[in-house]
Design a protein around this motif. Structure first.
Motif, mmCIF file in Angstrom:
data_model
loop_
_atom_site.group_PDB
_atom_site.id
_atom_site.type_symbol
_atom_site.label_atom_id
_atom_site.label_comp_id
_atom_site.label_asym_id
_atom_site.label_seq_id
_atom_site.Cartn_x
_atom_site.Cartn_y
_atom_site.Cartn_z
ATOM 1 N N ARG A 38 13.675 66.155 59.618
ATOM 2 C CA ARG A 38 13.340 65.720 61.108
ATOM 3 C C ARG A 38 13.247 64.218 61.025
ATOM 4 O O ARG A 38 12.362 63.852 60.392
ATOM 5 C CB ARG A 38 12.366 66.329 61.873
ATOM 6 C CG ARG A 38 12.383 67.965 61.880
ATOM 7 C CD ARG A 38 11.465 68.641 62.773
ATOM 8 N NE ARG A 38 11.669 69.785 62.746
ATOM 9 C CZ ARG A 38 10.680 70.707 63.556
ATOM 10 N NH1 ARG A 38 9.607 70.177 63.869
ATOM 11 N NH2 ARG A 38 10.959 71.985 63.130
ATOM 12 N N LEU B 29 2.219 64.046 53.736
ATOM 13 C CA LEU B 29 3.141 65.038 53.946
ATOM 14 C C LEU B 29 2.797 65.733 55.589
ATOM 15 O O LEU B 29 3.261 66.767 55.711
ATOM 16 C CB LEU B 29 2.580 66.189 53.060
ATOM 17 C CG LEU B 29 2.831 65.778 51.326
ATOM 18 C CD1 LEU B 29 2.235 66.843 50.643
ATOM 19 C CD2 LEU B 29 4.361 65.230 51.372
ATOM 20 N N MET B 30 1.570 65.053 56.284
ATOM 21 C CA MET B 30 1.372 65.707 57.449
ATOM 22 C C MET B 30 2.896 65.480 58.414
ATOM 23 O O MET B 30 3.038 66.453 59.276
ATOM 24 C CB MET B 30 0.432 65.044 57.885
ATOM 25 C CG MET B 30 -1.001 65.131 57.261
ATOM 26 S SD MET B 30 -1.591 66.664 57.701
ATOM 27 C CE MET B 30 -3.342 66.537 57.035
ATOM 28 N N ARG B 31 3.196 64.430 58.261
ATOM 29 C CA ARG B 31 4.389 64.422 59.160
ATOM 30 C C ARG B 31 5.525 63.539 58.352
ATOM 31 O O ARG B 31 5.670 62.372 58.512
ATOM 32 C CB ARG B 31 4.074 63.430 60.620
ATOM 33 C CG ARG B 31 5.220 63.552 61.535
ATOM 34 C CD ARG B 31 4.931 63.133 62.911
ATOM 35 N NE ARG B 31 3.876 63.925 63.333
ATOM 36 C CZ ARG B 31 4.175 65.097 63.925
ATOM 37 N NH1 ARG B 31 5.488 65.343 64.096
ATOM 38 N NH2 ARG B 31 3.150 65.818 64.690
ATOM 39 N N GLY B 32 6.117 64.275 57.744
ATOM 40 C CA GLY B 32 7.527 63.899 56.716
ATOM 41 C C GLY B 32 8.841 64.021 57.760
ATOM 42 O O GLY B 32 8.932 64.544 58.680
ATOM 43 N N PHE C 221 10.423 68.005 54.846
ATOM 44 C CA PHE C 221 9.168 68.681 54.502
ATOM 45 C C PHE C 221 9.512 70.455 54.196
ATOM 46 O O PHE C 221 10.549 70.651 54.557
ATOM 47 C CB PHE C 221 8.142 68.547 55.631
ATOM 48 C CG PHE C 221 8.704 69.068 56.848
ATOM 49 C CD1 PHE C 221 9.515 68.108 57.616
ATOM 50 C CD2 PHE C 221 8.285 70.259 57.282
ATOM 51 C CE1 PHE C 221 9.922 68.673 59.017
ATOM 52 C CE2 PHE C 221 8.932 70.657 58.514
ATOM 53 C CZ PHE C 221 9.587 69.856 59.640
ATOM 54 N N MET D 100 8.879 73.998 54.870
ATOM 55 C CA MET D 100 8.494 75.080 56.184
ATOM 56 C C MET D 100 9.028 76.520 56.209
ATOM 57 O O MET D 100 9.984 76.678 55.210
ATOM 58 C CB MET D 100 9.302 74.751 57.587
ATOM 59 C CG MET D 100 8.550 75.260 58.733
ATOM 60 S SD MET D 100 9.609 75.541 60.047
ATOM 61 C CE MET D 100 9.563 73.761 60.796
ATOM 62 N N ILE E 83 -0.830 73.722 61.728
ATOM 63 C CA ILE E 83 -0.262 74.284 60.770
ATOM 64 C C ILE E 83 0.689 75.334 60.959
ATOM 65 O O ILE E 83 1.791 75.372 60.210
ATOM 66 C CB ILE E 83 -1.304 74.976 59.584
ATOM 67 C CG1 ILE E 83 -2.558 73.809 59.305
ATOM 68 C CG2 ILE E 83 -0.746 75.522 58.637
ATOM 69 C CD1 ILE E 83 -1.928 72.626 58.538
ATOM 70 N N GLY E 84 0.730 76.037 61.949
ATOM 71 C CA GLY E 84 1.558 77.083 62.229
ATOM 72 C C GLY E 84 1.870 77.125 63.439
ATOM 73 O O GLY E 84 1.011 76.869 64.207
ATOM 74 N N GLY F 100 6.924 79.607 62.591
ATOM 75 C CA GLY F 100 6.970 78.626 61.692
ATOM 76 C C GLY F 100 5.504 78.211 61.061
ATOM 77 O O GLY F 100 4.708 78.465 61.763
ATOM 78 N N GLY G 9 3.832 75.213 58.195
ATOM 79 C CA GLY G 9 4.454 73.965 57.407
ATOM 80 C C GLY G 9 3.614 74.130 55.883
ATOM 81 O O GLY G 9 2.375 73.764 56.052
HETATM 82 P P1 ATP Z 1 4.395 68.939 65.750
HETATM 83 O O1 ATP Z 1 3.907 69.233 67.055
HETATM 84 O O2 ATP Z 1 3.424 68.740 64.704
HETATM 85 O O3 ATP Z 1 5.536 68.141 65.534
HETATM 86 P P2 ATP Z 1 6.550 71.179 65.762
HETATM 87 O O4 ATP Z 1 5.872 71.663 67.072
HETATM 88 O O5 ATP Z 1 7.450 70.058 65.897
HETATM 89 O O6 ATP Z 1 5.163 70.209 65.121
HETATM 90 P P3 ATP Z 1 7.469 73.357 64.874
HETATM 91 O O7 ATP Z 1 8.832 73.213 64.950
HETATM 92 O O8 ATP Z 1 6.840 74.711 65.374
HETATM 93 O O9 ATP Z 1 6.806 71.964 64.794
HETATM 94 O O10 ATP Z 1 7.396 73.684 63.169
HETATM 95 C C1 ATP Z 1 6.597 74.657 62.347
HETATM 96 C C2 ATP Z 1 5.785 73.920 61.423
HETATM 97 O O11 ATP Z 1 6.169 73.114 60.524
HETATM 98 C C3 ATP Z 1 4.389 73.001 62.329
HETATM 99 O O12 ATP Z 1 3.397 74.062 62.745
HETATM 100 C C4 ATP Z 1 4.073 72.169 61.140
HETATM 101 O O13 ATP Z 1 3.167 72.699 60.261
HETATM 102 C C5 ATP Z 1 5.157 71.960 60.367
HETATM 103 N N1 ATP Z 1 5.755 70.727 60.510
HETATM 104 C C6 ATP Z 1 6.597 70.357 61.864
HETATM 105 N N2 ATP Z 1 6.890 68.882 61.744
HETATM 106 C C7 ATP Z 1 6.572 68.548 60.536
HETATM 107 C C8 ATP Z 1 6.754 67.309 59.818
HETATM 108 N N3 ATP Z 1 7.332 66.482 60.373
HETATM 109 N N4 ATP Z 1 6.259 67.341 58.654
HETATM 110 C C9 ATP Z 1 5.424 68.132 58.175
HETATM 111 N N5 ATP Z 1 5.323 69.361 58.398
HETATM 112 C C10 ATP Z 1 5.765 69.553 59.941
#
Ligand code: ATP
Ligand code: MG
Length: 602
Positions: free
Chosen positions: A143, A152-155, A158, A160, A439-440, A473, A475
Motif C-alpha cells: 500500500r 511496521l505500524m504503517r508500512g 507489510f 497481513m 490490529i484486526g 484482516g 496485520g
Molecule cells: P488503517 O485504518 O490502519 O489504515 P485499514 O483499515 O486500511 O487500516 P484493513 O484494510 O482493514 O486496514 O487491513 C487489515 C489489517 O491490516 C489492519 O487491521 C492492520 O492491522 C493491517 N494494516 C493495514 N494497513 C497497514 C499498514 N500500512 N502497515 C501495517 N499494517 C497494516
C-alpha cells in the motif's frame, strides 16, 4: 542458536528515524532494518516472532474450518475496473502501486484481495451445496500509504492475514462473522495482547457489520470511545452518544441583528452572550462523485457540535445514485478557489443560514443545481435559536423551524461523538476516549463485490443469487510491533512468551571460565531438546554487555551460569517481573519448560 554465529547487532543509542518506543526498540535490538520509506527487512529475530504470530493465526483460522491458500500479489487492472475500485485506488486514494508491464497492460500490487477472491468464487462456486466457504492467506500486502510511519505500524509493504467468506444468505454470513469475532479474540489473547473489540465504521453499508480489534496505546492512530461499564466501545468514526442538553435560548422574538465580525461560533457567542448550543451552524461541503459530478452540501448542526466527516461521507455515498454516481471521490470544505468554480456571487461565509438560496450555484452540468440540505438531529428540537442570515455581519436570533426556516427534509446523524458525552445505552455512563492501534478488522461486506463482479450461486430453489461475503484482516507485522509498544521498559523489549523469538537465553558471563561454559553448553542442549527455544550467549564480551543485550532483545527467561555454580545452581531471571532466583542445575530445564507451557497453552 549461538549468538556468536548470529547476525547480532544491537545499538546503544536511539536511532534518529524512530519516534515511538516500539520502533526504536525493534531497530536498536536488531529486529528490523529500514530499506526505504515504509519498507523494512524483517531480520531473523523478528522473522521468528512473525512466524509465531502466523502460527497462532493459522491455528485459530483452521479451527473455524477456514482453508488457507495463497493468492497472486500481481493483479490485473481489469478486475479492479470491474469492481469499480481502480480509479479510487490508483487516483483518488492513490494507495495502490500500479504500473504498466512489457505487454502494455496495467497491473497493480495487491493492497487487498476482494477482487481476486470474488473472481475465483464467480468461476468455482455454482451451488448452495458448496456454501459457506472461507479462504484465507498470510501474505505481503503493498500500500502506497501517504504517511508511512512508526516502522511496521504503517508500512508500504507489510504482512497481513486476509480471509474472505462466501454465503448463501445474511444469516450464514453472520454465523461466520461471529466465529471470526471469537477467533480474533483468541488470536490476540494468545499473542499476549491487551485489546478491545470496538464497533467500526462499515462505510455506506452501515449497521453493526464491522468490528476492529484495537490495542490501546498512546501511539495509536485511531481514537476509541468507550464506557467504563464495558457495554460500549466504538471507533470515533462510527461512535454515537447523547450530546449535552442545549441551554434554553435567551431570545424570544425572531429578528435580524447586526453582528459585525462574528464569523466563528466563539466570536458570535461572545458578541451575543449566548451559548453555542443555542446556535444552528450551517457547514458547507463539496462532494465529488466518481462520475465527476459535484454536489454542494449544507449541513445544519448545533453550534457546540462538530460534523463527523466519515458519517457524512457514508451518507453521501448512500445518496450517490441520486446524482448518477456510485462512490465518493472527494469530500472537502470548498476553499476560495473551489467556490470560484461554481458560485455566482461571493458566499456569506460565517453567516450562512439553512435556507441559503440555490441561485448561488451557477448552472453547470458538472455541479448539481441545488444544495443538498442535511440536518443533524441536534438541531431539530432547538427553539428560538441563533443562526446566519445569509448576509455578512448579520445573524438571525429567536428563529424556529417551520416559522423562520424550513427544517431540511433529511435528518441524519452526522455528529461527532466526543469524550464527556453521555452514552446512549445508559446516560449515566460518560463516554471516555483512548488511543488505539488497529490490529484486526472484521467486516460483513454483503453483496457489494459479488454484485459488481457477477458472482452468483444457484439456490436450493434453483434461483441465481449473489453471494454474501465477509472479509477479515489482521496485520501480522503490525501486531508484532504493537506487542512491543504495549510491553517494554527502560532496558528494552518484554516479549509475551507466546510470540517471543526465543523463550530463554543462557548467558556465559566469562567464556574463559571452563566450568561456566560447560554448564551453559549442557543447559543449552537440554533446554532445546526439551522444546524450550534457547539462545546461547557465547560471545567474547563483558558480562555487563551480555546482560544488557539479553534485556534489550526481550527474551522472557535468562539463565546465567555464574557464581552460584559453586553451589550447583544457576541464576534465573524473568524479564517481565525482573525477579531473579537461584535454581538447582538439575531442575532448571523442568522449571523453564513448565513456565513456557503455562504461558503458551491456548
Ligand atoms: P488503517 O485504518 O490502519 O489504515 P485499514 O483499515 O486500511 O487500516 P484493513 O484494510 O482493514 O486496514 O487491513 C487489515 C489489517 O491490516 C489492519 O487491521 C492492520 O492491522 C493491517 N494494516 C493495514 N494497513 C497497514 C499498514 N500500512 N502497515 C501495517 N499494517 C497494516
Ligand atoms: Mg480499518
Amino acid at each position: 542458536m549461538r549468538l556468536s554465529q548470529m547476525l547480532f547487532v544491537t545499538l546503544r543509542e536511539d536511532p534518529a528515524e524512530a519516534e515511538i518506543p516500539s520502533h526504536k526498540l525493534l531497530l536498536r535490538a536488531g529486529y528490523i532494518r529500514r530499506i526505504a520509506s515504509g519498507v523494512y527487512a524483517y531480520l531473523p529475530l523478528l522473522w521468528r516472532v512473525l512466524t509465531k504470530v502466523s502460527k497462532i493465526v493459522r491455528e485459530e483460522m483452521d479451527a473455524t474450518g477456514a482453508q488457507e491458500c495463497l493468492l497472486p500479489q500481481l493483479q490485473p487492472a481489469e478486475l479492479w475496473k470491474e469492481s469499480g475500485r481502480w480509479d479510487t485506488y490508483t487516483k483518488a486514494e492513490g494507495i495502490m502501486f500500479a504500473f504498466i508491464d512489457r505487454r502494455e497492460q496495467q497491473v497493480a500490487l495487491g493492497p487487498t484481495h476482494e477482487e481476486v477472491i470474488t473472481t475465483i468464487a464467480r468461476d468455482m462456486i455454482r451451488s448452495y451445496r458448496q456454501l459457506p466457504l472461507h479462504l484465507y492467506q498470510i501474505q505481503t500486502k503493498f500500500r502506497d500509504e501517504i504517511r508511512p510511519r512508526f516502522g511496521l505500524m504503517r508500512g508500504r509493504e507489510f504482512i497481513m492475514k486476509d480471509g474472505y467468506s462466501f454465503h448463501p444468505d445474511h444469516a450464514s454470513l453472520k454465523a461466520t462473522y461471529d466465529d471470526m469475532y471469537r477467533a480474533y479474540t483468541n488470536m490476540l489473547r494468545r499473542s499476549g495482547l491487551d485489546f478491545r473489540a470496538v464497533e467500526a465504521d462499515s462505510g455506506a453499508i452501515g449497521g453493526s457489520g464491522s468490528h476492529e480489534f484495537m490495542v490501546l496505546a498512546e501511539a495509536g492512530e485511531d481514537e476509541v470511545l468507550y464506557t467504563d461499564d464495558g457495554q460500549y466501545a466504538a471507533n470515533v468514526e462510527k461512535a454515537v452518544s447523547l450530546p449535552p442538553e442545549a441551554e434554553p435560548s435567551r431570545f424570544d422574538t425572531c429578528k435580524q441583528l447586526d453582528t459585525p465580525n462574528t464569523p466563528t461560533i466563539q466570536s458570535l457567542c461572545d458578541f451575543l452572550d449566548c451559548s453555542p448550543s443555542q446556535i444552528v451552524k450551517n457547514v458547507l461541503y463539496q462532494v465529488t462523485y466518481d462520475n465527476e459530478r459535484s454536489v454542494l452540501v449544507l449541513v445544519s448542526i448545533r453550534g457546540d457540535q462538530d460534523v463527523n466527516e466519515v458519517k457524512l461521507q457514508n451518507q453521501l455515498t448512500r445518496q450517490a445514485s441520486d446524482y448518477g454516481g456510485s462512490t465518493v471521490i472527494d469530500l472537502t470544505v470548498p476553499d476560495a478557489e473551489a467556490q470560484q468554480q461554481w458560485a455566482t456571487k461571493p458566499l456569506p461565509l460565517g453567516y450562512i443560514a439553512p435556507d441559503l438560496a440555490d441561485d448561488y450555484i451557477a448552472p453547470k452540468s458538472a455541479v448539481a443545481p441545488k444544495f443538498l440540505r442535511l440536518a443533524d438531529p441536534t438541531v431539530v428540537e432547538l427553539k428560538n435559536f441563533v443562526t446566519g442570515s445569509n448576509q455578512s455581519g448579520h445573524h438571525v436570533v429567536g428563529a424556529n423551524w417551520g416559522d423562520t426556516f424550513r427544517l431540511p427534509e433529511q435528518v441524519v446523524d452526522l455528529r461527532k461523538a466526543i469524550a464527556g458525552d453521555r452514552a446512549q445505552h445508559d446516560p449515566s455512563q460518560l463516554i471516555r476516549s483512548a488511543r488505539g492501534i488497529e490490529i484486526g478488522h472484521i467486516f460483513q461486506l454483503g453483496t457489494k463485490y459479488s454484485q459488481a463482479l457477477g458472482a452468483t450461486y444457484t439456490s436450493e430453489q434453483g434461483e441465481d443469487n449473489p453471494l454474501f461475503m465477509g472479509c477479515y484482516g489482521v496485520g501480522v507485522s503490525r501486531l508484532a510491533q504493537a506487542a512491543v509498544e504495549q510491553s517494554y521498559d527502560k532496558n528494552g523489549i518484554i516479549w509475551p512468551v507466546a510470540i517471543a523469538p526465543y523463550h530463554a537465553i543462557v548467558v556465559i558471563p566469562n567464556i574463559g571460565d571452563a566450568q561456566q561454559t560447560e554448564a551453559a553448553e549442557t543447559l543449552y542442549q537440554e533446554l532445546n531438546a526439551a522444546g524450550v527455544e534457547t539462545l546461547l550467549d557465547d560471545r567474547d564480551e563483558r558480562a555487563g554487555v551480555k546482560f544488557k543485550d539479553a534485556e534489550l532483545i526481550g527474551i522472557p527467561f535468562r539463565i546465567v551460569t555464574g557464581r552460584s555454580l559453586k553451589s550447583g545452581k544457576v541464576e534465573v531471571t524473568q524479564r517481565a517481573s525482573g525477579e531473579t532466583e537461584d535454581i538447582v542445575l538439575e531442575d532448571v530445564v523442568e522449571v523453564i519448560k513448565r513456565w513456557v507451557l503455562e504461558a503458551t497453552s491456548p
